[in-house]
Design a protein around this motif. Structure first.
Motif, short mmCIF file in Angstrom:
data_model
loop_
_atom_site.label_atom_id
_atom_site.label_comp_id
_atom_site.label_asym_id
_atom_site.label_seq_id
_atom_site.Cartn_x
_atom_site.Cartn_y
_atom_site.Cartn_z
N LEU A 1 3.15 2.31 1.92
CA LEU A 1 3.50 2.97 3.19
C LEU A 1 5.00 3.22 3.24
CD1 LEU A 1 1.56 1.50 6.25
CD2 LEU A 1 1.64 3.84 5.43
N ILE B 1 -3.04 6.66 7.31
CA ILE B 1 -2.63 6.68 5.90
C ILE B 1 -3.23 5.48 5.18
CG2 ILE B 1 -0.67 6.55 4.33
CD1 ILE B 1 1.00 7.82 6.64
N ALA B 2 -3.17 4.31 5.84
CA ALA B 2 -3.67 3.09 5.23
C ALA B 2 -5.16 3.19 4.95
CB ALA B 2 -3.38 1.89 6.13
N LEU B 3 -5.88 4.04 5.71
CA LEU B 3 -7.31 4.21 5.45
C LEU B 3 -7.55 5.20 4.31
CD1 LEU B 3 -8.76 4.29 9.05
CD2 LEU B 3 -9.39 2.68 7.25
N GLY B 4 -6.47 5.64 3.70
CA GLY B 4 -6.61 6.53 2.55
C GLY B 4 -7.00 7.94 2.93
N LEU B 5 -6.73 8.34 4.18
CA LEU B 5 -7.07 9.71 4.58
C LEU B 5 -6.13 10.70 3.91
CD1 LEU B 5 -7.92 9.50 8.38
CD2 LEU B 5 -9.38 9.15 6.41
N LEU C 1 -0.32 4.75 14.62
CA LEU C 1 -1.60 5.45 14.46
C LEU C 1 -1.59 6.22 13.14
CD1 LEU C 1 -4.09 5.72 16.24
CD2 LEU C 1 -3.21 7.91 17.02
N ARG D 1 13.06 16.91 2.42
CA ARG D 1 13.94 16.80 3.57
C ARG D 1 14.93 17.96 3.71
NH1 ARG D 1 15.64 12.93 6.71
NH2 ARG D 1 14.06 11.62 5.80
N MET E 1 -5.27 -2.29 5.33
CA MET E 1 -4.23 -2.92 6.13
C MET E 1 -4.57 -2.85 7.62
SD MET E 1 -0.27 -2.83 5.66
CE MET E 1 0.95 -3.06 6.93
N PHE F 1 6.74 6.59 3.25
CA PHE F 1 6.94 7.42 4.44
C PHE F 1 8.20 7.05 5.20
CE2 PHE F 1 2.59 7.68 3.27
CZ PHE F 1 2.27 9.01 3.47
N THR G 1 -5.08 -0.28 16.17
CA THR G 1 -4.88 1.16 16.03
C THR G 1 -6.20 1.92 15.88
OG1 THR G 1 -4.65 0.80 13.67
CG2 THR G 1 -2.63 1.02 14.94
N ILE H 1 -4.68 7.18 -2.91
CA ILE H 1 -5.90 7.14 -2.10
C ILE H 1 -6.79 5.99 -2.59
CG2 ILE H 1 -7.93 8.45 -1.40
CD1 ILE H 1 -5.73 10.02 -0.33
N HIS I 1 0.29 5.60 10.53
CA HIS I 1 0.28 4.65 9.42
C HIS I 1 -1.13 4.13 9.17
CE1 HIS I 1 4.85 3.66 9.39
NE2 HIS I 1 4.55 4.83 8.82
N SER I 2 -1.87 3.87 10.25
CA SER I 2 -3.20 3.32 10.04
C SER I 2 -4.11 4.36 9.41
CB SER I 2 -3.79 2.77 11.34
OG SER I 2 -4.23 3.82 12.14
N PHE J 1 -8.52 5.07 16.41
CA PHE J 1 -8.18 6.46 16.71
C PHE J 1 -8.65 6.77 18.12
CE2 PHE J 1 -8.94 7.11 11.93
CZ PHE J 1 -7.64 6.72 11.66
N ARG K 1 -5.30 2.68 -1.51
CA ARG K 1 -5.49 2.35 -0.09
C ARG K 1 -6.96 2.09 0.22
NH1 ARG K 1 -1.20 7.00 1.04
NH2 ARG K 1 0.63 5.77 0.48
N LYS L 1 12.19 7.13 5.31
CA LYS L 1 13.22 7.92 4.66
C LYS L 1 14.08 7.04 3.76
CE LYS L 1 13.72 10.11 9.12
NZ LYS L 1 14.55 10.02 10.32
N PRO M 1 -13.02 8.23 8.21
CA PRO M 1 -12.67 7.66 6.90
C PRO M 1 -13.84 7.69 5.91
CG PRO M 1 -12.65 5.96 8.62
CD PRO M 1 -12.81 7.27 9.30
N ILE N 1 0.83 -1.21 0.00
CA ILE N 1 0.00 0.00 0.00
C ILE N 1 0.87 1.27 0.00
CG2 ILE N 1 -2.02 -1.07 1.05
CD1 ILE N 1 -1.19 0.36 3.66
N LYS O 1 -0.44 -4.06 16.30
CA LYS O 1 -1.04 -3.43 17.47
C LYS O 1 -2.34 -2.79 17.01
CE LYS O 1 0.34 -0.13 20.97
NZ LYS O 1 -0.18 1.16 20.52
N PHE P 1 -2.91 -3.60 11.47
CA PHE P 1 -1.58 -3.69 12.04
C PHE P 1 -1.53 -4.62 13.25
CE2 PHE P 1 -1.99 0.14 9.68
CZ PHE P 1 -0.76 0.33 9.06
N ALA Q 1 -11.89 -0.84 8.39
CA ALA Q 1 -11.32 -1.05 7.06
C ALA Q 1 -12.40 -1.54 6.10
CB ALA Q 1 -10.17 -2.04 7.14
N ILE R 1 -6.03 13.37 13.44
CA ILE R 1 -5.12 12.46 14.14
C ILE R 1 -4.01 13.23 14.83
CG2 ILE R 1 -3.69 10.40 13.95
CD1 ILE R 1 -6.68 10.08 13.10
#
Ligand SMILES: Nc1ncnc2c1ncn2[C@@H]1O[C@H](COP(=O)(O)OP(=O)(O)OP(=O)(O)O)[C@@H](O)[C@H]1O
Ligand SMILES: [Mg+2]
Lengths: 292, 280, 285
Positions: free
Chosen positions: B78, C176-180, C171, C98, B114, B81, B120, B106, C173-174, B122, B109, B83, B133, B76, B118, B116, B186, C189
């Protein structure tokens, strides 16, 4: 809860420390019981002098005393402020050895030995670019009372005047008000500042400003390249030289007074204040040193 | 684990992309082809080729640090993000290469969700967890939001447990409930695929079992890719298994095939050692 | 030495240090109260609000315009600095490349380290003439606000950036993963996560702003008045102390200490407000 308290205390401490330091830097030494003078006449200079009086003179005296003490390590000079009148009464009652008086001695004060060590003169300053060289007493009175608000009435320039005045309690303010017969509440100023340097900096950066400062400070600034100029007052040039020869009227004497006695330490200190070594310090404070 | 073959004996399968022999006709939603990831000049995994079969549970196993999470993140994007992360190769999602620079992330995703390790949720109300969402993806009407939330919560079996506390903070739920909430969140976006990175490792056995059953149910409608360290769990739910290992700190694919073959007669001795070492 | 013993000593040491800081704080308050006692004795305390003007040598002690001045420049500066600082931090953390972020970060660290008086000089040389060209005399509430903004913005930016870096990565990443979108991620967030850090930043920088003396004194004009517009000069409580303390005596001097006490009170109130804004989170967790 813990972090919030910590935060709270940090904020408090910051302010507290700030105020504390400001106060410490400004506060006067406390009243101490006077100890009898014990000058050692037989040998090198030793002992203690107490000097009280004018708050205008106190800073420069403190600086002079510091240099004097470093020359004669066995001496101790204690400088306290409280105004010229306190200086006179302290010497009269023998509480102090020397009094600081920031004016000419009156006839009723002829019992004391006066020691004129410097002169404080005040000049009106404007920006170099202004096409004005002289100013009259009446013009100054009008400007500082808000009757003249525009350069139009002085030079023909189409710009408003910015009047710079001093904060309450300043010595230059006192002399200025006295000479022009003004009361502080009558003054209409745009900017109020503390010391001469600040007034000079503002005028140098603002072509429309007008201010009054110690002549010594102004001359020094011009030497350093500042873009200000001193106006002649009723045609009389404001210069240290004219000050020394009592030709410039907007001035006052800075005197040390003491009783007529033979205290060698006192005599040494007074002589020191009019020596070559003392001159740079006196000039630093914007005064014209007396030449003996 | 004692008698694992040493790295020098390793015979890693050819790198090119191929489907399992008995799955030639099974559709794939995602195709990972010759994918490599470098982070700051360091190879994290290289030359990974795995088909992800539609409406099946695909399981990814392998030792810690071999790049499983990184692989999921790559799908997806990620990894964008991280570096200095660079991806090479191809990831086809519904036949489109998502590594293409002008891929709509967008949309990607939305299509590939996805979950995780842990949970997550909000840190806000359960309702808000769905509202944010959904609004982002164009569902503005309160009634629609509520309906979508309800059906998603029902499909993860959480509706009864939370229907009276939708305005409570989602963090007040138990770990297992939180994880199901995340899955439900999701699902409201109607994804085609679900990627789950060790979804049960932070949960107790009963919660794990609930999630396992949930996955088995969800595979009717969704393509599922799960990373797990729990081999018995993998055995219980997997249809296809990919096994990764690392060579010189760099993750490689050792073998991928039907679950039955991987667990019973894998072709690579390393696979059989890993599968037995942990189970035996 | 056994570890337990070291631990004990360390604890004692920490207790001692905190005791010293509390005692010195109380000492400062006591000192201020003691020194301002003279004026309170001679005139009712409310004269600082009701006297016609500030002419301490003529027995008029109106402090109200200076309290207002202090609050106005602090509020003005914070109102500008907070959004600028926060947006800069967000830009650097989430949008900018950066190299750009690194340059901004280093710059802010440098700016934060420059003594306030340098900003004051710069204000006199640049900001005041610029305003004067537009609305004379230049030295004004606006000049004070602008100079203070420059003084507090680096701090706000640095603390905000630091807070943003501490946002829970999973948090993020999740989300972002939801396409926000980035905007919604920041709004829903990140912002709630950093809100309390921002209150801390605001409190600390407000304390700095209201306590700032020299730079403000140089550019504000220091006329004691309630300003009719941002182009009019004002005097702050701190400037009042710095301007007049050196030559003040008796009730004048005491009134200046009272200014200090008032400043302390204002900061106390601000700290309590900040504290009460923090509370809801402390309870919800
Ligand atoms: N942001 C990063 N920067 C540098 N290296 C990283 C980064 N993220 C992951 N790695 C490295 O990539 C390798 C693979 O990590 P990854 O998290 O994908 O492993 P994993 O297979 O998921 O392990 P586990 O089973 O423990 O979750 C590890 O060596 C890790 O140190
Ligand atoms: Mg992982």
């Amino acid at each position: 809860m813990k972090t919030q308290w910590r935060l709270f205390f940090i904020a408090l401490l910051l302010v507290g420390i700030g105020i504390g330091m400001g106060v410490a830097a400004c506060s006067n030494p406390s009243n101490e019981n006077h100890q009898t003078l014990s000058a050692d006449t037989s040998n090198a200079l030793a002992g203690k002098l107490i000097i009280t009086g004018s708050s205008t003179i106190a800073p420069v005296t403190t600086e002079l005393a510091r240099l004097f003490e470093s020359r004669f390590p066995a001496t101790k000079i204690d400088v306290q402020t409280g105004g010229s009148s306190r200086g006179i009464s302290d010497v009269r009652r023998s509480i102090a050895d020397i009094g600081m008086v920031s004016r000419k001695l009156k006839n009723s004060e002829q019992e004391f030995q006066g020691h004129l060590f410097a002169t404080d003169g005040i000049s009106i300053i404007v920006h170099q670019s202004k096409s004005i060289e002289n100013i009259t007493t009446q013009q100054v009175r009008d400007i500082f009372q808000g009757k003249i608000r525009h350069w139009q009435q002085l030079t023909g320039d189409a710009s408003p005047l910015t009047v710079i005045h001093k904060a309450e309690g300043r010595s230059t303010l006192e002399v200025f008000l006295n000479y022009f017969a003004l009361k502080n509440p009558q003054i209409k100023a745009d900017i109020i500042i503390g010391d001469n340097e600040q007034a000079i900096k503002l005028v140098a950066n603002n072509p429309n400003a007008i201010a009054y400062v110690s002549i010594g400070a102004a001359e020094y600034a011009i030497m350093q390249g500042s873009t200000i100029k001193l106006l002649t007052l009723n045609g009389i040039v404001a210069s240290t030289d004219n000050l020394l020869h009592e030709r410039f009227p907007l001035r006052r004497e800075l005197n040390f007074i003491s009783r007529n006695d033979n205290n060698p330490l006192k005599k040494a200190f007074l002589d020191f204040t009019t020596s070559i070594d003392a001159q740079p310090i006196i000039k630093e404070f914007g005064f014209a040193p007396t030449l003996h | 684990m004692n008698n694992l073959p040493t790295i020098s004996h390793l015979q890693i399968v050819p790198d090119e992309y191929r489907k399992a022999p008995n799955a030639q006709d099974v559709a794939t939603l995602i195709e990972i082809k010759n994918l490599s990831l470098n982070i700051d000049q360091q190879a994290i995994f290289s030359n990974i080729s795995i088909p992800i079969y539609s409406k099946h549970i695909n399981v990814l196993i392998g030792p810690s640090g071999c790049g499983k999470s990184s692989l999921l993140n790559a799908i997806i994007r990620l990894t964008d993000f991280t570096k200095d992360a660079h991806l090479q190769g191809e990831i086809l999602v519904a036949n489109k290469n998502i590594l293409n620079p002008n891929c709509n992330l967008i949309e990607l995703r939305k299509k590939v969700a996805m979950i995780f390790q842990k949970p997550t949720p909000f840190p806000m109300s359960i309702y808000k967890n769905f509202e944010i969402p959904l609004k982002e993806h164009g569902v503005k009407n309160k009634i629609d939001i509520a309906a979508k939330m309800q059906s998603a919560l029902k499909s993860v079996g959480l509706w009864k447990e939370v229907k009276d506390r939708l305005n409570k903070n989602a963090l007040s739920l138990s770990g297992g409930q939180q994880q199901r909430l995340c899955i439900a969140r999701a699902l409201t976006l109607a994804p085609a695929a679900l990627l789950l990175d060790e979804p049960c490792s932070a949960l107790d056995p009963i919660s794990s079992q609930i999630i396992e059953e949930l996955l088995l149910e969800l595979k009717q409608k969704y393509t599922i890719l799960v990373v797990t360290h729990n081999l018995s769990q993998a055995k219980r739910i997997a249809d296809y298994v990919a096994f990764m290992w690392y060579v010189n700190q760099c993750g490689r694919l050792v073998e991928h095939n039907e679950a039955a073959i991987i667990f019973n007669k894998p072709s690579n001795p390393l696979t059989s050692a890993y599968v037995q070492g942990v189970t035996g | 030495m056994p570890p337990r013993c070291i631990d004990n000593l360390f604890l004692r040491f920490i207790q001692l240090v905190s005791l010293v800081s509390i005692v010195s704080l109380l000492f400062i308050i006591f000192f201020l109260v003691k020194e301002s006692y003279l004026i309170v004795q001679e005139k009712p305390i409310l004269t600082v609000f009701t006297d016609p003007a500030w002419h301490p040598l003529d027995g008029q002690f109106l402090l109200l315009p200076m309290m207002v001045g202090s609050l106005l420049i602090m509020l003005g500066a914070m109102l500008i600095a907070l959004p600028i600082g926060l947006l800069t931090a967000i830009l650097c953390r989430y949008y900018a490349p950066r190299w750009f972020a690194t340059i901004i970060q280093r710059l802010m660290e440098v700016f934060a380290g420059i003594p306030a008086v340098v900003y004051g000089f710069w204000g006199v040389m640049v900001i005041v003439p610029a305003i004067a060209a537009w609305q004379a005399p230049g030295t004004s509430l606006l000049a004070g606000i602008l100079v203070l903004t420059f003084i507090v913005t680096p701090g706000v930016t640095i603390i905000s950036y630091h807070n943003l870096s501490q946002v829970n990565q999973t948090l993020l990443h999740s989300a972002i993963a939801l396409g926000l979108s980035r905007y919604n991620i920041i709004r829903h967030i990140i912002f709630p996560e950093v809100k309390h850090g921002l209150i801390t930043a605001t409190t600390l920088q407000s304390g700095r702003a209201i306590g700032e003396t020299l730079a403000v004194l140089m550019v504000c004009g220091n006329v004691v008045q309630l300003p009719g517009s941002v182009f009019e000069p004002i005097r702050t409580l701190t400037s009042n102390i710095a301007l007049e303390m050196a030559y003040a005596m008796d009730t004048h001097r005491s009134a200046l200490f009272l200014s200090g006490l008032l400043l302390l009170l204002i900061v106390l109130v601000l700290a309590f407000i900040a504290e009460s804004m923090q509370k809801p989170k402390a309870e919800s967790q």
